[in-house]
Structures are given as structure tokens and as C-alpha cells.
Write an enzyme that holds these catalytic residues in place. Sequence first.
Site, PDB file in Angstrom:
ATOM      1  N   ASN A 221      -5.758   4.854  -1.476  1.00 11.08           N
ATOM      2  CA  ASN A 221      -5.002   6.088  -1.291  1.00 11.08           C
ATOM      3  C   ASN A 221      -4.954   6.453   0.184  1.00 11.08           C
ATOM      4  O   ASN A 221      -5.895   6.211   0.943  1.00 11.08           O
ATOM      5  CB  ASN A 221      -5.615   7.225  -2.121  1.00 11.08           C
ATOM      6  CG  ASN A 221      -6.622   8.042  -1.344  1.00 11.08           C
ATOM      7  OD1 ASN A 221      -6.267   8.938  -0.571  1.00 11.08           O
ATOM      8  ND2 ASN A 221      -7.908   7.722  -1.525  1.00 11.08           N
TER       9      ASN A 221
ATOM     10  N   GLY B 102      -3.906  12.074   2.298  1.00 13.55           N
ATOM     11  CA  GLY B 102      -3.860  12.971   3.455  1.00 13.55           C
ATOM     12  C   GLY B 102      -4.122  14.428   3.119  1.00 13.55           C
ATOM     13  O   GLY B 102      -3.495  15.330   3.699  1.00 13.55           O
ATOM     14  N   PHE B 103      -5.048  14.674   2.183  1.00 13.61           N
ATOM     15  CA  PHE B 103      -5.431  16.050   1.833  1.00 13.61           C
ATOM     16  C   PHE B 103      -4.217  16.880   1.410  1.00 13.61           C
ATOM     17  O   PHE B 103      -4.050  18.027   1.848  1.00 13.61           O
ATOM     18  CB  PHE B 103      -6.140  16.750   2.998  1.00 13.61           C
ATOM     19  CG  PHE B 103      -7.506  16.239   3.328  1.00 13.61           C
ATOM     20  CD1 PHE B 103      -8.160  15.325   2.533  1.00 13.61           C
ATOM     21  CD2 PHE B 103      -8.161  16.694   4.472  1.00 13.61           C
ATOM     22  CE1 PHE B 103      -9.434  14.859   2.858  1.00 13.61           C
ATOM     23  CE2 PHE B 103      -9.427  16.241   4.807  1.00 13.61           C
ATOM     24  CZ  PHE B 103     -10.062  15.320   4.007  1.00 13.61           C
TER      25      PHE B 103
ATOM     26  N   SER C   5     -13.148  11.235   5.194  1.00 14.00           N
ATOM     27  CA  SER C   5     -11.892  10.636   4.734  1.00 14.00           C
ATOM     28  C   SER C   5     -11.283   9.818   5.866  1.00 14.00           C
ATOM     29  O   SER C   5     -11.226  10.278   7.012  1.00 14.00           O
ATOM     30  CB  SER C   5     -10.906  11.715   4.298  1.00 14.00           C
ATOM     31  OG  SER C   5      -9.626  11.147   4.088  1.00 14.00           O
TER      32      SER C   5
ATOM     33  N   ASN D 287      -8.164   9.205   6.087  1.00 15.66           N
ATOM     34  CA  ASN D 287      -6.736   9.501   6.092  1.00 15.66           C
ATOM     35  C   ASN D 287      -6.332  10.705   6.930  1.00 15.66           C
ATOM     36  O   ASN D 287      -5.161  11.063   6.969  1.00 15.66           O
ATOM     37  CB  ASN D 287      -6.251   9.689   4.652  1.00 15.66           C
ATOM     38  CG  ASN D 287      -6.444   8.437   3.825  1.00 15.66           C
ATOM     39  OD1 ASN D 287      -6.169   7.338   4.276  1.00 15.66           O
ATOM     40  ND2 ASN D 287      -6.961   8.600   2.606  1.00 15.66           N
ATOM     41  N   THR D 288      -7.291  11.365   7.589  1.00 15.04           N
ATOM     42  CA  THR D 288      -7.004  12.425   8.556  1.00 15.04           C
ATOM     43  C   THR D 288      -7.530  11.963   9.904  1.00 15.04           C
ATOM     44  O   THR D 288      -8.749  11.831  10.084  1.00 15.04           O
ATOM     45  CB  THR D 288      -7.674  13.755   8.144  1.00 15.04           C
ATOM     46  OG1 THR D 288      -7.143  14.183   6.889  1.00 15.04           O
ATOM     47  CG2 THR D 288      -7.426  14.831   9.189  1.00 15.04           C
TER      48      THR D 288
ATOM     49  N   LYS E 184     -20.333  14.791   2.512  1.00 18.00           N
ATOM     50  CA  LYS E 184     -19.876  13.512   1.970  1.00 18.00           C
ATOM     51  C   LYS E 184     -19.676  12.547   3.128  1.00 18.00           C
ATOM     52  O   LYS E 184     -18.876  12.807   4.034  1.00 18.00           O
ATOM     53  CB  LYS E 184     -18.568  13.698   1.198  1.00 18.00           C
ATOM     54  CG  LYS E 184     -18.126  12.464   0.431  1.00 18.00           C
ATOM     55  CD  LYS E 184     -16.962  12.796  -0.499  1.00 18.00           C
ATOM     56  CE  LYS E 184     -16.628  11.627  -1.413  1.00 18.00           C
ATOM     57  NZ  LYS E 184     -15.584  11.970  -2.400  1.00 18.00           N
TER      58      LYS E 184
ATOM     59  N   ASN F  84     -17.801   8.100   0.416  1.00 23.80           N
ATOM     60  CA  ASN F  84     -16.348   8.255   0.355  1.00 23.80           C
ATOM     61  C   ASN F  84     -15.685   6.885   0.192  1.00 23.80           C
ATOM     62  O   ASN F  84     -16.349   5.868  -0.010  1.00 23.80           O
ATOM     63  CB  ASN F  84     -15.861   8.963   1.621  1.00 23.80           C
ATOM     64  CG  ASN F  84     -14.638   9.830   1.372  1.00 23.80           C
ATOM     65  OD1 ASN F  84     -13.738   9.469   0.616  1.00 23.80           O
ATOM     66  ND2 ASN F  84     -14.600  10.986   2.009  1.00 23.80           N
ATOM     67  N   THR F  85     -14.359   6.854   0.318  1.00 22.18           N
ATOM     68  CA  THR F  85     -13.629   5.588   0.258  1.00 22.18           C
ATOM     69  C   THR F  85     -13.869   4.787   1.539  1.00 22.18           C
ATOM     70  O   THR F  85     -14.295   5.326   2.566  1.00 22.18           O
ATOM     71  CB  THR F  85     -12.131   5.832   0.087  1.00 22.18           C
ATOM     72  OG1 THR F  85     -11.655   6.678   1.152  1.00 22.18           O
ATOM     73  CG2 THR F  85     -11.845   6.494  -1.247  1.00 22.18           C
TER      74      THR F  85
ATOM     75  N   GLY G 247     -17.690   3.131  -7.373  1.00 24.84           N
ATOM     76  CA  GLY G 247     -17.907   1.847  -8.027  1.00 24.84           C
ATOM     77  C   GLY G 247     -18.562   1.871  -9.379  1.00 24.84           C
ATOM     78  O   GLY G 247     -18.956   0.819  -9.876  1.00 24.84           O
TER      79      GLY G 247
ATOM     80  N   THR H 296     -12.481   6.512  -9.922  1.00 27.44           N
ATOM     81  CA  THR H 296     -11.664   5.335 -10.200  1.00 27.44           C
ATOM     82  C   THR H 296     -12.061   4.680 -11.528  1.00 27.44           C
ATOM     83  O   THR H 296     -11.207   4.137 -12.235  1.00 27.44           O
ATOM     84  CB  THR H 296     -11.770   4.328  -9.045  1.00 27.44           C
ATOM     85  OG1 THR H 296     -11.427   5.001  -7.820  1.00 27.44           O
ATOM     86  CG2 THR H 296     -10.838   3.150  -9.238  1.00 27.44           C
TER      87      THR H 296
END
Length: 348
Positions: A122, A125-126, A190, A192-193, A228, A256-257, A305, A327
Site C-alpha cells: 500500500n 498516504g494517510f 509509515s 508513505n509520508t 509504532k 509497521n510495513t 505476518g 493482512t
Amino acid sequence: MSWRAIAYRVARPLLFAFEPERIHRLTIAGLRFAGAHGWSRALLRWFGGVHPEADAGVQLLGLAFRNRVGIGAGFDKDARAVRGWEALGAGFVEVGTVTPEAQAGNPRPRLFRLQADDALVNRMGFNNAGAAALAREVMLVRDSLPGGFVVGVNIGRGAATPPERAMDDYREAFRLVAPVADYVALNVSSPNTPGLRDLQDPGRLGELLAALRHAGEQLGHPRPLLVKLAPDLERAAFEGLVRSLAEAVDGLVLSNTTTARDGLRSARRDEAGGLSGRLLRSGMLDAVRRARELAPSLPIMASGGMFTGQDVADAYAAGADLVQLWTGLVYRGPGLLGEAALVRHQRA
């Protein structure tokens, strides 16, 4: 294999025929509707399959959790399905990540299934409706939630906020959600930011935690604060950060991811974003184990996981106090909640 698992395995090809973000929105809408009606709440309880003999709850973070299995942040960003998660049998849900102001997130497509790897990528982006909207959602359902069901809120920095003003965003988001949250988790990991992971610097993170503790005291709503962390930290950096946080934070969420792509087989393995799924299990267990050795009394939520009851048992054995699913629910279905809740909490 339980018949719930078989039923979901039969239904999954139909669900996976939809674009991932669309089916995700439909899932949240369905849980919201079903959680609001008595007959459909009973149906959710059947789907979740959490047995009365599930592992007993726990007192942790000054809170009573009815069981140790929860929903990880990112699944229900705007707290629209809280009653649905409760009816499925989860012990807690961590809603968000939420920012002070609403934001659209990154352009679509931004969520991808890697089916050969039981994984997702993913780069959302929040995307969220803002902290005030989330707080209203939680406030509207709070009185209908049973004792022992915990609602945590995960907060982050807005995409348009300069990194040097990140603390302002966390402080404002905290101000808005603290009155309705049981605990608050800081997403500083994250991928993504841009620049967000820089907040994992021990000095900056310590300053942020101190500011939020002060804000909680001023508001009259002190809340347990969790952090996190990313799974991509170098070993020395991770251990140094855990040591520095041991006395500054109330708990950790690990992890996190990841931005790593080692061992993937799927054609879309090079999509940008954070990877979640089965391949995160070993790294999560290692992070939990190391954090437990460094901070023996610090509460730890394991995230990443977990697809089976044995995965949950392994997380407990590594030192986790609570587990978060995400997931695994996509690939295994809601019956994973019941399977996970039956696992007795034991440490090696």
C-alpha cells in the site's frame, strides 16, 4: 481447517475479483451496517468465531482488554466500523492513522494484492477524514461498546505539513482524539509520508512524547502513549531506540510495513509502498524478541505476518502481550480472529 475458513476460501476469489481498495471500502461499509443491528451483529459473531473459551483478557496499559487479539491501524482509518469489529469478537481495534485535517492521500491505484506471497503493498498516504471526524465516530458508539473492548487511535503527520512542524500535527491530532481514545499510538514509521521516519530519531521522538504527555495533562485526558516502529531499522538503531523509549513510552507496536522486497515472487513486487503479509512474520518475531530483552516490562503489541494460531503463539512466546491482525484477515477471513483468540498467552 474449520468450515468458516473453508467458506471464506470459497468466497475469496469473488472478493479478489474487485479492485483492492474498492473491496476494502465495501468491507468497512458492511461492517458498519452489520455492527449497528442486532440480527447482523449475531451474524458477525458467527463469522468471527471467537469462542467463549478464548484466552482470558488482560489488564495492560491501565486498560482491561477482553482478549488479546485486535485489529491493526490502517484497516479502519476513520473509525466507521468500530461496532462491527467488536461484534466479530476482537478484543480491541486501533483506528487511524488519522491526521489533524482531512486529506485525500496518494493517487490511485495505491493498494495492491501480491497473492503469490500472501501480501499487500500500500501507498495510501494517510487518506482520512480528519481527527475531528474520527473522534465523532468513536463518541457516537462509545456508550454501546461492552466493557473490555478497547479503542486505540493511531495519529500521524499530514502530508502537506513540513517535517519541522510535525510536532504541531501530532499535538493537534492528539488534542482532538484523546477525549475518546483509550490509548494513542504514534505512527512515525509509515514509508508513505516523506520524512516521517526521521521522527524515529531518539531525541526527536522523546521530545514528541514529552509534548503529548504535557498536552494530555493540560486537557485532563492523559492517555497511554505507544509508538509504532518500522521493521527496516538497522539492528543497532532499533536497539538504541528501544532503550531510549523504555522509560518514555507506555508501549510499542512492532512493526509497521516494510520497504524491503526480499523473497517476493509476485509480478507486482516492485510497486512502491509498504509491504505487509506473511513474509513479515520472522522480522516481527525478531523485533519483539529483541525489544522484550531490552525492555522486560514494556507492553508490546505484535503486528505483522500472523496468518495462523501458531503465528500468534509464536508472537506470545517471543514476548508480545497483544497481537494485531490485518493482512491475515484479508487472506484468511474473519475466522482468523476466533483461531487467534483461542491461543493461550505464554512466553518462552
